[in-house]
Write a protein that holds these residues in place. Structure first.
Motif, short mmCIF file in Angstrom:
data_model
loop_
_atom_site.label_atom_id
_atom_site.label_comp_id
_atom_site.label_asym_id
_atom_site.label_seq_id
_atom_site.Cartn_x
_atom_site.Cartn_y
_atom_site.Cartn_z
N TRP A 22 0.82 -1.20 0.00
CA TRP A 22 0.00 0.00 0.00
C TRP A 22 0.86 1.25 0.00
O TRP A 22 2.01 1.25 0.43
CB TRP A 22 -0.94 0.01 1.21
CG TRP A 22 -0.28 0.08 2.55
CD1 TRP A 22 0.35 -0.95 3.22
CD2 TRP A 22 -0.16 1.24 3.39
NE1 TRP A 22 0.83 -0.50 4.42
CE2 TRP A 22 0.53 0.83 4.57
CE3 TRP A 22 -0.59 2.56 3.29
CZ2 TRP A 22 0.81 1.70 5.61
CZ3 TRP A 22 -0.31 3.43 4.33
CH2 TRP A 22 0.38 3.00 5.47
N GLY A 23 0.27 2.33 -0.53
CA GLY A 23 1.00 3.59 -0.58
C GLY A 23 0.25 4.62 -1.39
O GLY A 23 -0.78 4.34 -2.01
N ALA A 24 0.76 5.84 -1.37
CA ALA A 24 0.13 6.94 -2.09
C ALA A 24 0.31 6.74 -3.60
O ALA A 24 1.10 5.92 -4.06
CB ALA A 24 0.74 8.27 -1.65
N THR A 25 -0.43 7.53 -4.37
CA THR A 25 -0.31 7.50 -5.82
C THR A 25 1.12 7.80 -6.25
O THR A 25 1.77 8.68 -5.70
CB THR A 25 -1.27 8.53 -6.45
OG1 THR A 25 -2.60 8.24 -6.03
CG2 THR A 25 -1.20 8.49 -7.96
N MET A 26 1.60 7.02 -7.22
CA MET A 26 2.94 7.19 -7.78
C MET A 26 4.05 6.95 -6.76
O MET A 26 5.14 7.51 -6.85
CB MET A 26 3.10 8.60 -8.39
CG MET A 26 2.06 8.96 -9.42
SD MET A 26 2.09 7.86 -10.87
CE MET A 26 3.64 8.34 -11.62
N SER A 27 3.79 6.10 -5.78
CA SER A 27 4.81 5.81 -4.78
C SER A 27 5.57 4.52 -5.07
O SER A 27 6.45 4.14 -4.31
CB SER A 27 4.18 5.72 -3.38
OG SER A 27 3.26 4.63 -3.31
N GLY A 28 5.20 3.83 -6.16
CA GLY A 28 5.94 2.63 -6.55
C GLY A 28 5.27 1.33 -6.19
O GLY A 28 5.93 0.28 -6.19
N SER A 153 -3.09 -1.64 -2.53
CA SER A 153 -4.08 -0.71 -1.99
C SER A 153 -3.51 0.71 -2.01
O SER A 153 -2.31 0.91 -1.82
CB SER A 153 -4.46 -1.09 -0.55
OG SER A 153 -5.39 -0.18 -0.01
N ARG A 154 -4.38 1.66 -2.25
CA ARG A 154 -3.97 3.07 -2.18
C ARG A 154 -3.80 3.48 -0.72
O ARG A 154 -4.08 2.71 0.19
CB ARG A 154 -5.02 3.96 -2.86
CG ARG A 154 -5.32 3.58 -4.31
CD ARG A 154 -6.33 4.54 -4.91
NE ARG A 154 -6.75 4.11 -6.23
CZ ARG A 154 -7.85 3.38 -6.49
NH1 ARG A 154 -8.63 3.02 -5.48
NH2 ARG A 154 -8.16 3.03 -7.72
#
Length: 240
Positions: A22-28, A153-154
Motif C-alpha cells: 500500500w501507498g500513495a499514488t505514484m509511490s511505486g 491498496s492506495r
C-alpha cells in the motif's frame, strides 16, 4: 489405505507468498509488484492495455445497454482463478490492483443481483453477510493457488490524537480479512528523488536462509525489516 499423513517431522516452507502493498499514488506500488516473477495482473483501473508490461485482466462489472450487469466481477474472478488452478500455465504471481476497488465492484454486483442500491437494503443483514462471504472466499481461493499473491491498496489517512496517520485505503474490516491471510504488509513512499519501502506488518520473522525463491529473496533483501539475519554458526573451536 489410510489418508492420514505420515507421522514424522518435515521441513516447513517458510518463504512468504502472500503480500499486501500500500501507498500513495505514484509511490511505486505497482512497480514493486512488477518485480515479482511471472505475474498476471487483475486490474481495476480500466486501462489494462497501458497499465504495464505484464499480462493484464480487466476487473469490472460488464453492463448492457439497459444498465444490467451481464457479467459480474465475481464471474470474472471465478473464471480466471479456476483457470489458474486447473489449466497448465507458467504464471507464478497474481496481482490484485487495487483491492478496495474490487470490494466496491463486489458490492455493486450483489446489489444489482438483488435489485437494491445498497447492501443495507437487503433485509436481515443478508447483504453484508453475502459480501463478507464472497470476500473471504476470494481471499481463500487466491491463497490456495500455488503462486505468490499480491494485493495492492492506495493510501488514506485517519486521525489519531488529532494527527493524520497514513493507512491503507481498504476499509479496516475488509483489511482484517485480507491481511489475516498475508505474510507481509509493505508500505511504499515517494520522498523527493527516493522511493522507500517499509514493512508495516509481518506474520513471522523470516530468515534469509529460509527463502527458497531467489527472486523473492532479492526483493525482500531490499526492504528494511523484511528479513532477519541468520544466527552465526560456531566453528569447531567454539568461536564464531
Amino acid at each position: 489405505m489410510s489418508i492420514l499423513p505420515e507421522n514424522k517431522s518435515h521441513t516447513p516452507h517458510n518463504t512468504p507468498r502472500n503480500f499486501f502493498i500500500w501507498g500513495a499514488t505514484m509511490s511505486g506500488k505497482s512497480y514493486l509488484a512488477s518485480q515479482f516473477p511471472d505475474s498476471i495482473v487483475f486490474s481495476t483501473d480500466g486501462n489494462e492495455k497501458n497499465s504495464g508490461t505484464r499480462p493484464t485482466v480487466a476487473l469490472k462489472n460488464y453492463i448492457n445497454a439497459k444498465g444490467e450487469i451481464t457479467t459480474s466481477v465475481i464471474d470474472v474472478l471465478d473464471k480466471y482463478i479456476l483457470a489458474l488452478r486447473t489449466e497448465q500455465n507458467t504464471f507464478k504471481t497474481v496481482v490484485i490492483d487495487v483491492i478496495e476497488d474490487v470490494t466496491v465492484l463486489l458490492e455493486q454486483a450483489i446489489c444489482a443481483e438483488n435489485g437494491v442500491k445498497t447492501l443495507s437494503d437487503i433485509p436481515y443483514g443478508k447483504g453484508y453477510s453475502l459480501f463478507n462471504s464472497m470476500l473471504a472466499e476470494l481471499v481463500m481461493n487466491l491463497k490456495a493457488l500455488p503462486m505468490n499473491v499480491i494485493y495492492i491498496s492506495r493510501e488514506d489517512t485517519k486521525t489519531e490524537n488529532e494527527q493524520p496517520v497514513p493507512v491503507p485505503a481498504l476499509k479496516q474490516k475488509y483489511y482484517n480479512v485480507v491481511n489475516g491471510n498475508c505474510d507481509l504488509v509493505i508500505r511504499t513512499q515517494h520522498l523527493g528523488h527516493s522511493y522507500l519501502r517499509t514493512v508495516t506488518d509481518i506474520r513471522r520473522k523470516y530468515k534469509q536462509s529460509e527463502i527458497d525463491d531467489p527472486q523473492i529473496l532479492k526483493i525482500l533483501m531490499a526492504i528494511p525489516g523484511a528479513l532477519v539475519k541468520d544466527a552465526p554458526v560456531n566453528n569447531k573451536d567454539g568461536n564464531n
